[in-house]
Design an enzyme around this catalytic site. Structure first.
Site, PDB file in Angstrom:
ATOM      1  N   CYS A   1      24.915  10.023   3.677  1.00 46.37           N
ATOM      2  CA  CYS A   1      24.503  11.220   4.404  1.00 46.37           C
ATOM      3  C   CYS A   1      25.766  11.833   5.005  1.00 46.37           C
ATOM      4  O   CYS A   1      26.482  11.172   5.748  1.00 46.37           O
ATOM      5  CB  CYS A   1      23.531  10.835   5.510  1.00 46.37           C
ATOM      6  SG  CYS A   1      23.363  12.157   6.735  1.00 46.37           S
TER       7      CYS A   1
ATOM      8  N   CYS B   1      21.652  15.601   1.196  1.00 46.41           N
ATOM      9  CA  CYS B   1      20.789  14.689   1.944  1.00 46.41           C
ATOM     10  C   CYS B   1      19.780  15.515   2.726  1.00 46.41           C
ATOM     11  O   CYS B   1      20.085  16.605   3.207  1.00 46.41           O
ATOM     12  CB  CYS B   1      21.665  13.872   2.887  1.00 46.41           C
ATOM     13  SG  CYS B   1      20.737  12.816   4.010  1.00 46.41           S
TER      14      CYS B   1
ATOM     15  N   GLU C   1      34.368  12.402  -6.543  1.00 45.53           N
ATOM     16  CA  GLU C   1      33.301  13.219  -7.123  1.00 45.53           C
ATOM     17  C   GLU C   1      32.155  13.490  -6.143  1.00 45.53           C
ATOM     18  O   GLU C   1      31.010  13.086  -6.369  1.00 45.53           O
ATOM     19  CB  GLU C   1      32.771  12.578  -8.404  1.00 45.53           C
ATOM     20  CG  GLU C   1      33.807  12.529  -9.499  1.00 45.53           C
ATOM     21  CD  GLU C   1      33.245  12.190 -10.871  1.00 45.53           C
ATOM     22  OE1 GLU C   1      32.174  11.576 -10.953  1.00 45.53           O
ATOM     23  OE2 GLU C   1      33.881  12.557 -11.865  1.00 45.53           O
TER      24      GLU C   1
ATOM     25  N   ARG D   1      26.731   4.202  -5.724  1.00 43.40           N
ATOM     26  CA  ARG D   1      27.806   4.868  -4.968  1.00 43.40           C
ATOM     27  C   ARG D   1      27.342   6.283  -4.662  1.00 43.40           C
ATOM     28  O   ARG D   1      26.218   6.644  -5.009  1.00 43.40           O
ATOM     29  CB  ARG D   1      29.086   4.885  -5.793  1.00 43.40           C
ATOM     30  CG  ARG D   1      28.868   5.483  -7.184  1.00 43.40           C
ATOM     31  CD  ARG D   1      30.139   5.545  -7.996  1.00 43.40           C
ATOM     32  NE  ARG D   1      29.865   6.034  -9.345  1.00 43.40           N
ATOM     33  CZ  ARG D   1      30.795   6.313 -10.224  1.00 43.40           C
ATOM     34  NH1 ARG D   1      32.058   6.152  -9.929  1.00 43.40           N
ATOM     35  NH2 ARG D   1      30.471   6.751 -11.420  1.00 43.40           N
TER      36      ARG D   1
ATOM     37  N   CYS E   1      17.862  14.185   5.428  1.00 44.25           N
ATOM     38  CA  CYS E   1      17.443  13.457   6.625  1.00 44.25           C
ATOM     39  C   CYS E   1      17.281  14.446   7.783  1.00 44.25           C
ATOM     40  O   CYS E   1      17.629  15.618   7.665  1.00 44.25           O
ATOM     41  CB  CYS E   1      18.457  12.371   6.968  1.00 44.25           C
ATOM     42  SG  CYS E   1      19.969  13.010   7.700  1.00 44.25           S
TER      43      CYS E   1
ATOM     44  N   HIS F   1      33.494   0.770 -20.454  1.00 42.21           N
ATOM     45  CA  HIS F   1      34.096   2.110 -20.497  1.00 42.21           C
ATOM     46  C   HIS F   1      35.515   1.968 -21.018  1.00 42.21           C
ATOM     47  O   HIS F   1      36.202   0.994 -20.722  1.00 42.21           O
ATOM     48  CB  HIS F   1      34.115   2.686 -19.078  1.00 42.21           C
ATOM     49  CG  HIS F   1      34.473   4.139 -18.996  1.00 42.21           C
ATOM     50  ND1 HIS F   1      35.737   4.616 -19.275  1.00 42.21           N
ATOM     51  CD2 HIS F   1      33.736   5.225 -18.656  1.00 42.21           C
ATOM     52  CE1 HIS F   1      35.754   5.926 -19.100  1.00 42.21           C
ATOM     53  NE2 HIS F   1      34.545   6.327 -18.731  1.00 42.21           N
TER      54      HIS F   1
ATOM     55  N   GLU G   1      40.942  12.506 -14.169  1.00 47.47           N
ATOM     56  CA  GLU G   1      40.362  11.462 -15.013  1.00 47.47           C
ATOM     57  C   GLU G   1      40.093  12.022 -16.399  1.00 47.47           C
ATOM     58  O   GLU G   1      39.678  13.176 -16.540  1.00 47.47           O
ATOM     59  CB  GLU G   1      39.015  10.980 -14.454  1.00 47.47           C
ATOM     60  CG  GLU G   1      39.070  10.227 -13.154  1.00 47.47           C
ATOM     61  CD  GLU G   1      37.665   9.816 -12.692  1.00 47.47           C
ATOM     62  OE1 GLU G   1      36.746   9.697 -13.529  1.00 47.47           O
ATOM     63  OE2 GLU G   1      37.489   9.631 -11.481  1.00 47.47           O
TER      64      GLU G   1
HETATM   65  C1  GLA Z   1      33.604   9.548 -13.109  1.00 52.06           C
HETATM   66  C2  GLA Z   1      34.000   8.705 -11.916  1.00 52.06           C
HETATM   67  C3  GLA Z   1      34.681   7.432 -12.265  1.00 52.06           C
HETATM   68  C4  GLA Z   1      34.046   6.788 -13.474  1.00 52.06           C
HETATM   69  C5  GLA Z   1      34.081   7.759 -14.620  1.00 52.06           C
HETATM   70  C6  GLA Z   1      33.538   7.182 -15.901  1.00 52.06           C
HETATM   71  O1  GLA Z   1      34.463  10.545 -13.417  1.00 52.06           O
HETATM   72  O2  GLA Z   1      34.776   9.417 -10.991  1.00 52.06           O
HETATM   73  O3  GLA Z   1      34.620   6.562 -11.160  1.00 52.06           O
HETATM   74  O4  GLA Z   1      32.732   6.438 -13.178  1.00 52.06           O
HETATM   75  O5  GLA Z   1      33.309   8.875 -14.287  1.00 52.06           O
HETATM   76  O6  GLA Z   1      33.654   8.079 -16.957  1.00 52.06           O
HETATM   77 ZN    ZN Z   2      21.541  13.391   6.056  1.00 49.50          ZN
END
Ligand code: GLA
Ligand code: ZN
Length: 669
Positions: free
Chosen positions: A118, A158, A153, A114, A160, A359, A308
């Site tokens: 770009c 990038c 997050e 994930r 390119c 997790h 989170e």
């Molecule tokens: C990050 C991500 C989540 C997950 C948690 C796991 O904060 O945003 O998608 O991967 O970490 O701790």
């Molecule tokens: Zn780029």
């Protein structure tokens, strides 16, 4: 225009991934029942759901999301609706490789994981805009939807051709001419002078890697790229309902972008906090994250969201230890004390597969509400309902610590001292810790033009290596007007564009601080160096400046170990109506604790509770409510003045509060 979050309750819930469970309708039904039991009132939906939302190019499938949101809403559960740009479907990467990121060695990534896009790609932007807009059209007025969770997050950059082109445009706009850029980047060095804009490439392991000024500009550019991308997403979703606020979840100790700048683009700050509880010193773990909570609150000077956290453990620390009994409530009250209007988790339910299947989650593979984790989560939900009066309230601080991302980059890229290990964050944290453990509230500011120090009584400016935004004038006016300033080694060395100040340092502040730097020393681990004050002797280093302090009061001198033995190390200087301290060497935690205890007494800084609490117990105040938190790992007794009520237990506490291991109380007079 900035939209505030207008809920009448603390958000309690977390990342919910129904898109992973579409073949399990009974589980989706069960989720809602369990959420209600756990006092969950809001979930973040769709964060990585692009492949389910657009299984084929241009063919959206919202039927499942309609059902999920309606089901949640029927049960009174709100939705923090995500845009899916944090991960893209395989078909897109296959058909349009330009959506993928180019690395530091100029090779393009393949499909997978994930956070791999770009930010300049017109195709990617078009696809994101289209799906964001479709989501907003469909759900932007749904009564369940409270907030937009833009992507996830954001991080990285990038290299390119498209991004390189934008980098050049950014530089052109910033410097106006190549001559000016060459001057600022000091390109006469190693014959690096540019004669054509096209010669400039992003910094790379295969090309330009040795220009500190360029690196700092690259980080500024990356920040701008990210802001730009967020703005594009924000416009796409707010077009359908301008009232709905947007956030994007930020990270711990994150360095790629300047978060003060990024925060200008969003309505509400939120972030993800994953302390390694039980890894050693829980007080330090707490302090590390407390600083970040205060920083997040400071980004917009308004309450933030804990987007989170884990209800038990993570799966990506080296050791993934579940929280011990009581720690979940304690660790959830910490952000609330410091200005959070939520406690949210990653994740609601553990997936059956995938990288995060182990997790921590509110609901585990057993699928029930009969676990310790579930019970402790429920307890937090109940606790938050008792604190509703605190919602949206601000924290007032008399102390401001300067923390500036651009300064951090300048230090990181400076080839000097302990190269690559300047410990800026650790230093800021050590100063913060000395104040935070005393129950003193701290704000953070950076060096932007908007920064206003006039409401503070104490300003702490650790390692202010780069001066920008006219901060030196603000610091001068602050001290002159009666404020107390604490500055340290490595202050006022370079300017905004990376060139060293010529002449005396700390630049423009020698008369304020009453000192002048003569030399900078860096020590090896085995080298000794000490600071001698009236209180005794303590070890300092590895950064030690040799200074001249003709006008300042010398509070401490260097011990006998180095050639600068007996010269000033810690000074105090009266300036205008105020005063300024200078620490010429890095002090340890004990020394800083002692220094700030005295200073707090002298300045009569406001503390959450008067007197001294047992080691490992911290009190912090939010709008008149005092959070008493025990991170010591042992039972503790704290003396209290007057009669208090613990909002969590409903009990009256007077004279003494008994805090069990991981205990927490929220006290009201
Ligand atoms: C990050 C991500 C989540 C997950 C948690 C796991 O904060 O945003 O998608 O991967 O970490 O701790
Ligand atoms: Zn780029």
């Amino acid at each position: 225009m900035s939209q505030a979050l207008k809920t009448s309750f603390f958000l309690h819930g977390g990342d919910y991934n129904p898109d992973q469970w579409l073949e399990y309708p009974e589980i989706l039904e069960k989720d809602v029942e369990l959420m209600r039991r756990a006092h969950v009132n809001c979930v973040s939906v769709g964060i990585f759901a692009w492949a389910a939302l657009e299984p084929e190019e241009g063919k959206y499938d919202f039927a499942w999301l309609d059902r999920v949101i309606d089901r949640l809403w029927k049960a009174g559960i709100h939705v923090d609706l995500a845009t899916p740009s944090g991960a893209r479907p395989a078909w897109m990467a296959q058909k349009y490789p330009e959506v993928l990121r180019v690395r530091e060695d100029f090779t393009r990534n393949h499909f997978g994981t994930r956070h791999n896009h770009c930010p300049s790609s017109p195709v990617y932007r078009e696809k994101v805009r289209a799906i964001d807009s479709a989501l907003a059209e469909r759900y932007g007025h749904h009564p369940a939807v409270l907030l937009w969770h833009i992507s996830n997050e954001f991080g990285g950059d990038c290299r390119c051709e498209l991004c390189a082109k934008r980098f050049r445009e950014f530089l052109r706009e910033k410097y106006g001419s190549l001559a000016e850029l060459n001057r600022s980047w000091w390109t006469a060095f190693w014959s690096m002078r540019y004669t054509d804009w096209e010669q400039i490439e992003p910094p790379s392991t295969r090309g330009q890697s040795a220009s500190p000024a360029m690196w700092v500009d690259w980080r500024r550019f990356s920040t701008k790229q990210c802001r730009d991308f967020i703005r594009m997403e924000k416009e796409a979703v707010q077009k359908w309902n301008p009232e709905l606020p947007v956030t994007t979840n930020l990270m711990h100790r994150f360095g790629d972008y300047d978060y003060f700048s990024l925060a200008e683009e969003i309505d509400v700050v939120s972030w993800d906090s994953y302390p390694a509880w039980g890894s050693g010193d829980d007080l330090q773990v707490a302090c590390d994250h407390a600083m970040e909570h205060d920083l997040m609150r400071s980004l917009k000077r308004q309450p933030f969201l804990l987007m989170e956290s884990t209800p038990s453990m993570v799966n990506w620390h080296t050791v993934n230890k579940p929280k011990r009994p009581g720690m979940h409530l304690l660790s959830s009250m910490l952000p609330v004390a410091l200005g959070s209007d939520s406690v949210m988790y990653f994740q609601w339910r553990k997936g059956r597969g995938g990288a995060e299947m182990f997790h921590g989650a509110v609901v585990g593979h057993d699928g029930t509400g009969e676990t310790r984790t579930f019970r402790e989560v429920t307890q937090v939900g109940e606790a938050l309902e008792k604190l509703t009066q605190l919602l949206h309230s601000e924290r007032r601080a008399e102390v401001c610590v300067l923390y500036d991302w651009q300064n951090r980059w300048a230090l990181d890229y400076a080839q000097m001292g302990r190269r690559g290990d300047q410990k800026y964050l650790e230093t800021v944290n050590a100063h913060y810790r000395a104040l935070w453990t005393q129950g003193i509230a701290v704000d953070f500011c950076d060096m932007r033009e908007v920064t206003d120090l006039s409401s503070y009584r104490l300003v702490v400016a650790p390692m202010l290596f780069m001066l920008r935004g006219g901060i030196e004038e603000k610091l001068r006016a602050f001290a002159e007007g009666g404020g107390c300033l604490v500055a340290t080694y490595l202050t006022g060395v370079i300017g905004e564009n990376g060139l060293a100040w010529l002449g005396e340092t700390p630049h423009a502040l020698t008369d304020v601080l009453g000192v002048r730097v003569l030399e900078m020393d860096t020590l090896y681990d085995q080298d000794a160096c000490s600071l001698v004050t009236r209180d005794g002797e303590e070890r300092v280093g590895p950064v030690c400046e040799v200074i001249d302090a003709p006008d300042a009061d010398v509070i401490g001198t260097y011990g006998p170990e180095q050639f600068y033995a007996g010269t000033p190390c810690l000074t105090r200087h009266a300036f205008g109506h105020g005063k300024a301290f200078y620490m010429a060497a890095r002090m340890g935690q004990e020394g800083l604790d002692r220094f700030y205890r005295k200073l707090a007494e002298e300045l009569r800084l406001k503390k959450a509770l008067p007197g001294r609490l047992p080691e490992g117990v911290v009190a912090q105040e939010r709008a008149g409510w005092v959070f008493l938190m025990n991170f010591s790992g042992a039972e503790q007794r704290c003396r209290l003045d007057g009669r208090w009520t613990d909002a969590l237990s409903g009990e009256t506490v007077s004279a003494e509060a008994l805090l069990p291991v991981n205990g927490v109380m929220v006290l009201r007079k």
